[in-house]
Design an enzyme around this catalytic site. Structure first.
Site, short mmCIF file in Angstrom:
data_model
loop_
_atom_site.label_atom_id
_atom_site.label_comp_id
_atom_site.label_asym_id
_atom_site.label_seq_id
_atom_site.Cartn_x
_atom_site.Cartn_y
_atom_site.Cartn_z
N ASP A 1 0.70 -0.99 0.04
CA ASP A 1 -0.23 0.53 -0.03
C ASP A 1 0.82 1.29 -0.06
OD1 ASP A 1 -2.24 1.40 -0.18
OD2 ASP A 1 -2.72 0.78 1.85
N HIS B 1 2.49 4.09 -8.80
CA HIS B 1 2.65 1.78 -9.18
C HIS B 1 3.80 1.74 -10.09
CE1 HIS B 1 -1.17 1.96 -7.87
NE2 HIS B 1 -1.88 2.83 -9.13
N LEU C 1 10.99 -20.43 -4.13
CA LEU C 1 10.27 -19.83 -3.95
C LEU C 1 8.99 -19.80 -4.31
CD1 LEU C 1 9.51 -17.06 -1.64
CD2 LEU C 1 9.80 -15.47 -4.27
#
Ligand code: FPP
Length: 241
Positions: free
Chosen positions: A18, A35, A129
């Site tokens: 956020d 962004h 991962l």
């Protein structure tokens, strides 16, 4: 900077990314630049999690509520995701990262959902991962869809209502094959869960930082993991000696 021992890292780290808009506003830039800078943090944090030996990294990239944003912003985010997939596939392969998604990606632009399916397939042999992108994801919607699946099994007689357990619900969520997060980070200082992994976060340690997502890089990740290392996880029990 003090390094974190690999054995002390959470097996599953989830992040609410956020503050992209505020990062841009602070610099008098348009929101989309926040962004774009946030996508760089995605790259850095994914690479660092792979290096640290974290097994699962779940990133809240686009919620079911994010469709309410102006069309221009939604389309920029979708384009950014497409460009990220184009430019990152090689790096994901190099770092042995496997891509997964949670959420209904069939509602994303067709070009983006096709790219996601293709990168999931290309990375499907990777054993390091597991990067889980939450896209068009909402936890209430996920629980609702699990309830419907379970109800259908019960209605058909395949499952007795009395035999429904917590595990039945877990196994019918989008995250069925993924263990619950050990640590959840939220950036930008908001104390909210925002419809993210409501069932799965029951005993997750929470770490909230004022740092905005585009500024969240290696140093901030290590601070969060150090904080996690000091937690005493009791799961409702009492302190172990
Ligand atoms: C929240 O910041 C962020 C989002 C809703 C989108 C997250 C997207 C990225 C981090 C970049 C692209 C992702 C990938 C996987 C390539 P906000 O816009 O709500 O910030 P604000 O609260 O300050 O306005």
């Amino acid at each position: 900077m003090r390094e974190v021992k690999p054995m002390n890292v959470p097996a599953h780290l989830a992040i609410i990314m956020d503050g992209n808009g505020r990062w841009a506003k602070k610099r008098s830039m348009p929101r989309f630049m926040g962004h774009a800078e946030g996508a760089k943090s995605v790259r850095v944090i994914t690479e660092e999690c792979a290096r640290l030996g974290i097994k699962y990294l779940t990133l809240y990239a686009f919620s079911t509520e994010n469709w309410k944003r102006p069309e221009k912003e939604v389309s920029f985010l979708m384009g950014l995701l497409g460009r990220y997939l184009d430019s990152e596939t090689e790096t994901l392969l190099k770092n042995n990262v496997r891509l997964f998604t949670i959420g209904d990606i069939s509602k994303l632009p067709a070009k983006v959902s096709r790219k996601l399916e293709s990168v999931k397939e290309k990375t499907s042999k990777n054993s390091g991962l597991k990067l889980v992108l939450a896209l068009n994801y909402g936890s209430k919607n996920e629980i609702l869809s699990a309830v419907k699946k379970i109800a259908e099994k019960a209605a058909s007689g395949a499952l007795k209502p009395g035999k429904i357990t917590e595990e039945t619900i877990t196994q019918n969520l989008f995250t069925a094959s993924i263990p619950d997060p050990d640590l959840m980070i939220r950036t930008s200082g908001e104390f909210r869960i925002s419809n993210f992994l409501l069932w799965q976060l029951a005993y997750t340690e929470l770490y909230i930082t004022n740092v905005l997502w585009p500024d969240f890089r290696k140093k901030e990740l290590l601070s969060a993991i150090r904080s996690y290392n000091k937690r005493d996880r009791r799961y409702g029990g009492i302190k172990s000696k």
